[in-house]
Design an enzyme around this catalytic site. Sequence first.
Site, short mmCIF file in Angstrom:
data_model
loop_
_atom_site.label_atom_id
_atom_site.label_comp_id
_atom_site.label_asym_id
_atom_site.label_seq_id
_atom_site.Cartn_x
_atom_site.Cartn_y
_atom_site.Cartn_z
N LYS A 162 33.15 39.18 31.31
CA LYS A 162 34.20 39.82 32.09
C LYS A 162 33.50 40.62 33.18
O LYS A 162 32.88 41.64 32.92
CB LYS A 162 35.06 40.73 31.22
CG LYS A 162 36.23 41.31 31.98
CD LYS A 162 37.16 42.07 31.08
CE LYS A 162 38.45 42.45 31.79
NZ LYS A 162 38.22 43.21 33.02
N PHE A 194 36.35 31.38 37.66
CA PHE A 194 36.76 31.20 36.28
C PHE A 194 38.00 30.32 36.10
O PHE A 194 38.38 30.02 34.98
CB PHE A 194 36.93 32.52 35.54
CG PHE A 194 37.89 33.51 36.18
CD1 PHE A 194 39.24 33.27 36.19
CD2 PHE A 194 37.41 34.69 36.73
CE1 PHE A 194 40.12 34.19 36.74
CE2 PHE A 194 38.28 35.61 37.29
CZ PHE A 194 39.64 35.36 37.30
P1 AMP Z 1 41.90 44.13 33.55
O1 AMP Z 1 41.79 44.35 35.03
O2 AMP Z 1 41.09 45.08 32.76
O3 AMP Z 1 43.32 43.99 33.11
O4 AMP Z 1 41.26 42.72 33.24
C1 AMP Z 1 41.70 41.55 33.83
C2 AMP Z 1 40.85 41.22 35.04
O5 AMP Z 1 39.53 40.90 34.67
C3 AMP Z 1 41.30 40.01 35.78
O6 AMP Z 1 42.39 40.28 36.61
C4 AMP Z 1 40.07 39.64 36.57
O7 AMP Z 1 40.08 40.34 37.79
C5 AMP Z 1 38.93 40.21 35.74
N1 AMP Z 1 37.98 39.20 35.22
C6 AMP Z 1 36.64 39.35 35.17
N2 AMP Z 1 36.05 38.31 34.62
C7 AMP Z 1 37.01 37.42 34.28
C8 AMP Z 1 37.02 36.15 33.66
N3 AMP Z 1 35.91 35.54 33.26
N4 AMP Z 1 38.23 35.56 33.48
C9 AMP Z 1 39.37 36.15 33.88
N5 AMP Z 1 39.43 37.36 34.47
C10 AMP Z 1 38.26 38.01 34.67
#
Ligand code: AMP
Length: 595
Positions: free
Chosen positions: A252, A344
Amino acid sequence: MEFRRFAEAFDRLEATSKRLEMRAILVELIRPLRPPELERVLYLAQGMLRPEYEGVELGVADSLARRAVATATHTEGSVVARRAKQSGDLGTTTGEMLSEVRRLEEGPPLRVADVYSEFTRIAQASGPGSQDTKVNILSELLVRATPVEGKFIVRFVLGTLRVGVREMTILDALAEAFGDGSKATRAKIEAAFNLSSDLGLVANVLAEKGVDHLSEITLEVGRPIRPMLAEREPTLGEVLKRMGGRAALEYKYDGLRVQAHIPRSGPVRLFSRRLEETSAQFPELIEELPRAVRATPAIIEGECVPVDPDTDEIQPFQQVSRRRGRKHDLARVQAEVPVCLFAFDVLLLAGKPVYEKSFPERRALLEEALTPTEHVRLAVQKVVSDEREAQRFFDEAIAAGGEGVMAKSLAPGSAYRAGARGFWWIKYKREYTAGLSDSIDGVVVGAFLGRGRRAGRYGAFLLAVYDLKKDRFESFCKVGSGFDDEQLAEMPKRLAKWETDDRPKEVETELTPDRWFRPQLVLEVRGAELTLSPIHRACLGAIREGAGLALRFPRFTGRFRDDKSPTEATTSAELLKMYKSQVRQETAPSSPNGN
Ligand code: AMP
C-alpha cells in the site's frame, strides 16, 4: 424553464433538512425538464456548471460580487459591504437590496438558459480586463433578477449555495422523476453515475431513452471513473478470513491516487481520487505513460509516490504533496522529487472496458500491457494464503516504504466496483501500529486450548513482561495470531518442561489459562497499541488505579527469542515508556493526505 422556478425551489430546499422533502421538491423541479435544460439544472443545483471533473470555475471573489451588486442596485460598494457583514451572507443582502430598488420596467423573465449562458461567460472570461467583464455580466444579470433570483445568483457565483443538494439526493430524485423509484432503478442510475461521474449525462439518457439504456453508459477516456474504495480490518488474520483464506496482497503505497487516461493519440490526462485533473503536476508521467502502456486507449489506476532518484527508494508522502497545485517551479521540484506511478489496476484496455473482469484477470492484463519504465511500474504483489506469509509481506511492504498492505479479493466476483467501498479490497495500514513501532518480548506464562481448526492444540498464549523492581511477571496480552501450523505444533513440546498445576507465584494476572507455565520461553510480538486493561497486570496502577496495560491486536512475529532469558524480556518500565510515547504520537498532527 424560468429561472424563477429554480430559485423558488431552492428557497424551499433551504427551509428543510429532511431528505424526503428535499427529494420531493427536486422531483417536482426536474420532472418536466428535458435535455439540455435538465442537465443544466442538475449542475446548477450542485453549484456547478459542468460535471465536477471538468473543473470549471467561475472565479468570482467576494469583492467582485459586491461591486456587481452595488452597480445593479445603484448603491455604494461600502454600503453593500456593511450590509453583507451584518447579514453574514451577500446572497441574502442582494435579495434584500433588490427588493428595495424600484424597477423601472418589468423585462422578460430570466430563463435558466440565460442564467446558465451568462454564468458560462463569467467562467470563460480570462486575461486582462476579465474582472471588469465578470462584474458587468453579473450586474446585468442582477438588474434583470427578482430578489429571490438575485440571492441565488450571487450565492452561486460565490460558491456558497448553502443548500448543497447532495449527489445521493439527486440520484433518488432522478429515480422517482424518470423511473419507477424502485431500488433496482436507483441502483442502475447510481451505477451509471459511478462509471461516468456525470449526473447530467446520466439524467439525459434516463429522460430521453429510459432506465434500460443506462447500461449504454460506459467508460470513456477523459472521463474519470469514481474510484473503488477499500474497507479495513484490524488484523491480517481477519483480512485473510474475510477473503476466504487467500488473497492478493499488494504494497500500500502512501502517495496520491492517479487514474491515468491514455488515448490512442493526444495528451494523457490524470485524475485524482476526487476526480480533479492533476495532469499538470506530473509531467514525467504524462510523458512516459504512452510508452509504458501498450494497447491504448487505456485507463489504468495506480498510486503515485516520490522516489529518491539516487537510491530508488520510496520517500515520505509529504514530498509529493509539495507538488500539489504548483505551477511555478515545477521543474525544480520534479528534479528533486521525481515520482513513480505504481500501477495497481486497469479499467479500459485497447478501448475495451475490462473493469467487470475479476481482479486476477485484470492484474494479468495489466502485467501484460505494462512495460515498466523509470516512472511507471507495477504495484508489488503477492498471493498469500496464510497469516505468516501475509505478515512477512506486510513487513516487507513497510521496509520498502509502504504504509501497509492492500488485500484484494481473488474471487470470481471481484470486479472493479466504481464508487463503492467494500470488502473486495481491504486495507491494513501501519497506522494501526504507528503508535507502537517497537516489538515486545513477552514471556509465556500460560496457554489456552485451541478451538475449531486449532482444537486439540494450544490456540493462544498468555504473555507477561518482567517487573524488575518487584521481580514479578505481569501479563499484558493473550496472543493467538501470527503462528503458523508448524510453530503451533511445536509449542507443547517447547513448553512441557515448565508446566505447573497452579499459577506460579511470580506471575501476576487476572486471567486463568488452561495451562500454567513457569516463565521461561520468550516470544517476540507486535501489536496495534497499548491500552488500559482491567485484566492484565503489567504496570498496574501506573496510569490509572486498578488498570494495567494490554497490547491490542497482538501477534507473534515468528521469532522465538531463545537468545533471551526471561528476565531479559521487555520490562514493565519499558512497556510504560512505550505507552507514554504512543500517547504523545497520537496527539501529533497527521499528514493531510487527501487521498
Ligand atoms: P485509504 O486512503 O487509507 O482509504 O486507502 C485507500 C487508498 O490507498 C487508495 O485510494 C489508493 O490511493 C491507495 N493505494 C496505495 N496502494 C494501493 C494498492 N496497491 N491498491 C489500491 N490502492 C492503493
